[in-house]
Design a protein around this motif. Structure first.
Motif, mmCIF file in Angstrom:
data_model
loop_
_atom_site.group_PDB
_atom_site.id
_atom_site.type_symbol
_atom_site.label_atom_id
_atom_site.label_comp_id
_atom_site.label_asym_id
_atom_site.label_seq_id
_atom_site.Cartn_x
_atom_site.Cartn_y
_atom_site.Cartn_z
ATOM 1 N N PHE A 1 9.319 0.915 9.312
ATOM 2 C CA PHE A 1 9.729 -0.565 9.445
ATOM 3 C C PHE A 1 9.961 -1.305 10.385
ATOM 4 O O PHE A 1 10.223 -2.567 10.587
ATOM 5 N N MET A 2 10.150 -0.906 11.790
ATOM 6 C CA MET A 2 10.493 -1.204 13.284
ATOM 7 C C MET A 2 9.108 -2.394 13.220
ATOM 8 O O MET A 2 9.754 -3.535 14.272
ATOM 9 N N SER A 3 8.095 -1.278 13.330
ATOM 10 C CA SER A 3 6.785 -2.199 13.716
ATOM 11 C C SER A 3 6.170 -3.772 13.023
ATOM 12 O O SER A 3 6.363 -4.581 13.018
ATOM 13 N N LEU A 4 6.874 -3.186 11.386
ATOM 14 C CA LEU A 4 6.702 -4.428 9.830
ATOM 15 C C LEU A 4 7.442 -5.363 10.959
ATOM 16 O O LEU A 4 7.386 -7.110 10.747
ATOM 17 N N SER B 1 0.917 -1.427 -0.327
ATOM 18 C CA SER B 1 0.032 0.228 0.042
ATOM 19 C C SER B 1 0.241 1.767 -0.071
ATOM 20 O O SER B 1 -0.009 2.134 -1.163
ATOM 21 N N TYR B 2 2.413 0.640 0.361
ATOM 22 C CA TYR B 2 2.730 3.166 1.102
ATOM 23 C C TYR B 2 4.071 2.289 0.663
ATOM 24 O O TYR B 2 5.124 3.291 0.356
ATOM 25 N N LEU B 3 4.682 1.632 -0.415
ATOM 26 C CA LEU B 3 5.782 1.049 -0.920
ATOM 27 C C LEU B 3 6.617 2.381 -1.642
ATOM 28 O O LEU B 3 7.032 3.291 -2.272
ATOM 29 N N PRO B 4 5.097 2.866 -2.658
ATOM 30 C CA PRO B 4 5.069 4.007 -3.848
ATOM 31 C C PRO B 4 4.875 5.143 -2.815
ATOM 32 O O PRO B 4 6.758 6.279 -3.523
ATOM 33 N N LYS B 5 4.506 5.285 -1.987
ATOM 34 C CA LYS B 5 4.543 6.601 -1.152
ATOM 35 C C LYS B 5 6.396 6.835 -0.774
ATOM 36 O O LYS B 5 6.532 7.845 -0.251
ATOM 37 N N TYR B 6 6.478 5.524 -0.128
ATOM 38 C CA TYR B 6 7.551 5.812 0.748
ATOM 39 C C TYR B 6 9.177 6.047 0.083
ATOM 40 O O TYR B 6 9.433 7.109 -0.156
ATOM 41 N N MET B 7 8.860 5.142 -1.927
ATOM 42 C CA MET B 7 9.988 6.243 -2.549
ATOM 43 C C MET B 7 10.005 7.762 -3.072
ATOM 44 O O MET B 7 10.583 8.215 -3.308
ATOM 45 N N ASP B 8 8.477 7.900 -2.538
ATOM 46 C CA ASP B 8 8.672 9.190 -2.750
ATOM 47 C C ASP B 8 8.499 10.242 -1.845
ATOM 48 O O ASP B 8 9.728 11.542 -2.160
ATOM 49 N N ASN B 9 9.007 10.020 -0.770
ATOM 50 C CA ASN B 9 8.622 10.745 0.418
ATOM 51 C C ASN B 9 10.891 10.802 0.541
ATOM 52 O O ASN B 9 10.738 11.756 1.274
ATOM 53 N N VAL B 10 10.886 9.505 0.867
ATOM 54 C CA VAL B 10 12.142 9.288 0.883
ATOM 55 C C VAL B 10 13.178 9.757 0.302
ATOM 56 O O VAL B 10 13.931 9.997 0.019
ATOM 57 N N HIS B 11 12.683 9.050 -0.806
ATOM 58 C CA HIS B 11 13.927 9.352 -2.076
ATOM 59 C C HIS B 11 13.618 10.250 -3.192
ATOM 60 O O HIS B 11 14.650 10.030 -4.233
ATOM 61 N N HIS B 12 12.162 10.142 -3.333
ATOM 62 C CA HIS B 12 12.166 11.504 -3.841
ATOM 63 C C HIS B 12 12.924 10.978 -5.454
ATOM 64 O O HIS B 12 12.855 11.713 -6.554
ATOM 65 N N GLY C 1 -7.978 -10.664 6.647
ATOM 66 C CA GLY C 1 -8.511 -9.127 5.297
ATOM 67 C C GLY C 1 -9.007 -8.259 6.738
ATOM 68 O O GLY C 1 -9.160 -7.044 6.970
ATOM 69 N N VAL C 2 -9.216 -8.834 7.973
ATOM 70 C CA VAL C 2 -9.414 -7.757 9.244
ATOM 71 C C VAL C 2 -8.171 -6.781 8.863
ATOM 72 O O VAL C 2 -7.950 -6.213 9.150
ATOM 73 N N GLY C 3 -6.912 -8.044 9.103
ATOM 74 C CA GLY C 3 -6.153 -7.579 8.928
ATOM 75 C C GLY C 3 -5.221 -6.676 8.318
ATOM 76 O O GLY C 3 -4.404 -5.652 7.420
ATOM 77 N N GLN C 4 -4.903 -7.255 6.167
ATOM 78 C CA GLN C 4 -5.061 -6.603 5.549
ATOM 79 C C GLN C 4 -6.019 -4.896 5.857
ATOM 80 O O GLN C 4 -5.732 -3.968 4.421
ATOM 81 N N ILE C 5 -7.089 -4.402 6.651
ATOM 82 C CA ILE C 5 -7.809 -3.013 6.519
ATOM 83 C C ILE C 5 -7.269 -2.886 7.241
ATOM 84 O O ILE C 5 -7.097 -1.469 7.369
ATOM 85 N N THR C 6 -7.122 -3.218 8.463
ATOM 86 C CA THR C 6 -6.777 -2.128 9.774
ATOM 87 C C THR C 6 -5.133 -1.995 9.074
ATOM 88 O O THR C 6 -4.636 -0.479 10.205
ATOM 89 N N ALA C 7 -4.460 -2.728 8.732
ATOM 90 C CA ALA C 7 -2.588 -2.473 8.627
ATOM 91 C C ALA C 7 -3.014 -1.291 8.172
ATOM 92 O O ALA C 7 -1.615 -0.373 8.752
ATOM 93 N N PRO C 8 -3.080 -1.140 6.790
ATOM 94 C CA PRO C 8 -2.921 0.056 6.855
ATOM 95 C C PRO C 8 -3.935 1.917 7.332
ATOM 96 O O PRO C 8 -2.656 2.678 6.726
ATOM 97 N N ILE C 9 -4.414 1.634 7.897
ATOM 98 C CA ILE C 9 -5.268 2.041 9.062
ATOM 99 C C ILE C 9 -4.291 2.564 9.818
ATOM 100 O O ILE C 9 -3.680 3.553 10.051
ATOM 101 N N ALA C 10 -4.054 1.525 10.964
ATOM 102 C CA ALA C 10 -2.441 1.910 11.351
ATOM 103 C C ALA C 10 -1.464 2.705 10.926
ATOM 104 O O ALA C 10 -0.660 3.816 12.019
ATOM 105 N N GLY C 11 -1.278 1.674 9.496
ATOM 106 C CA GLY C 11 -0.038 2.041 9.195
ATOM 107 C C GLY C 11 0.039 4.193 8.665
ATOM 108 O O GLY C 11 1.243 4.811 8.568
ATOM 109 N N SER C 12 -0.709 4.497 8.190
ATOM 110 C CA SER C 12 -1.207 6.106 7.852
ATOM 111 C C SER C 12 -0.899 6.761 9.078
ATOM 112 O O SER C 12 -0.717 7.869 9.410
#
Length: 276
Positions: A220-223, A71-82, A194-205
């Motif tokens: 990354f430490m949480s993961l 969910s957040y890999l493209p955002k990470y590559m944009d935020n951190v590595h531009h 399914g519950v984990g896949q829904i809640t994980a991105p919410i917690a990640g945000s």
């Protein structure tokens, strides 16, 4: 007549031998017979079984982690590595490719090892699950310490690729612990997935809402912690042996016998290798 119609599509497949045809016919007959004598799912016994919880913990940890990464890999590559859109899209696709290839490779390797009976099925499942979880945890943990996009994506790809081994680990347990109730076990496990896949991105945000390098490090430490927890629980409670209450029910003929998938794979491999 209905059995013949069900079996006929399989009967002429060039990749299937006589043993496969006979097995499919036997299982279809078992299913048709069991439809006339339905068996209730023993939910209480299932929920009191440690290996079932180990299977679900391992599966949920993997599903939640993978959902977060993808969910957040493209955002990470944009935020951190531009990275620009083209580079971001190209690099962000590599973890998907790595995971897909590893599932195939590790699955084939696992079948070969089980066919030769070098180790027990339970040990094989634990090796696959735990090596995958711990390798993924270690790889994803060190992403926060690299400052180059190519090294970061290499570690993330290693993490997701190593999780391909889980498909030959905990994900097979629903077919092994209580074969007659495989659909119930799978339904329960994938519901929690399914519950984990829904809640994980919410917690990640919430973790990365500031978009700083430090917040991504916390992600990354949480993961890493999630992967380790799933692996540890599976090491302690995981198993591929039939559950004791299920074996007793089979012996007392309270449930129709359904073949264990692991033993089927081993037998089919042996027939394929030595039957020619």
């Amino acid at each position: 007549m209905s059995v013949i119609r069900l079996v006929k599509p399989f009967s002429y497949h060039r990749l299937m031998g006589v043993f496969c045809h006979l097995f499919i016919l036997k299982e279809l007959l078992c299913v048709l017979q069991s439809e006339n004598d339905p068996v209730k799912t023993p939910w209480l016994l299932i929920l009191r079984s440690g290996p079932v919880w180990a299977m679900m913990a391992a599966m949920v940890s993997v599903a939640s982690g993978m959902s977060l990464v993808f969910s957040y890999l493209p955002k990470y590559m944009d935020n951190v590595h531009h990275l620009n859109t083209r580079e971001n899209g190209l690099l962000s696709s590599l973890p998907f490719l790595g995971r897909g290839l590893s599932i195939i490779f590790i699955g084939i390797l696992t079948d070969k090892i089980l066919q030769r009976k070098w180790i027990s099925v339970t040990k094989m499942r634990k090796i696959n699950q735990c090596c995958s979880s711990f390798t993924a945890a270690l790889s994803i943990y060190f992403v926060q310490y690299v400052h180059r996009a190519d090294l970061a994506i290499l570690l993330i790809t290693l993490s997701t690729a190593s999780l391909g081994g889980t498909m030959s680990g905990a994900y097979t347990n629903s077919l092994e612990l209580a074969p007659r109730y495989a659909s119930s076990l799978s339904g329960l496990a994938f519901t929690l997935n399914g519950v984990g896949q829904i809640t994980a991105p919410i917690a990640g945000s919430l973790i990365i809402q500031e978009g700083t390098t430090a917040s991504w490090g916390n992600m990354f430490m949480s993961l890493s912690a999630v992967y380790i927890c799933g692996g540890v629980v599976y090491v302690i409670l995981g198993s591929s042996d039939e559950l004791p209450w299920y074996s007793q029910a089979k012996q007392s003929e309270k449930v129709p016998e359904i073949s264990n998938i692991s033993q089927i794979v081993i037998k089919m491999s042996e027939k394929s290798e030595y039957g020619h």
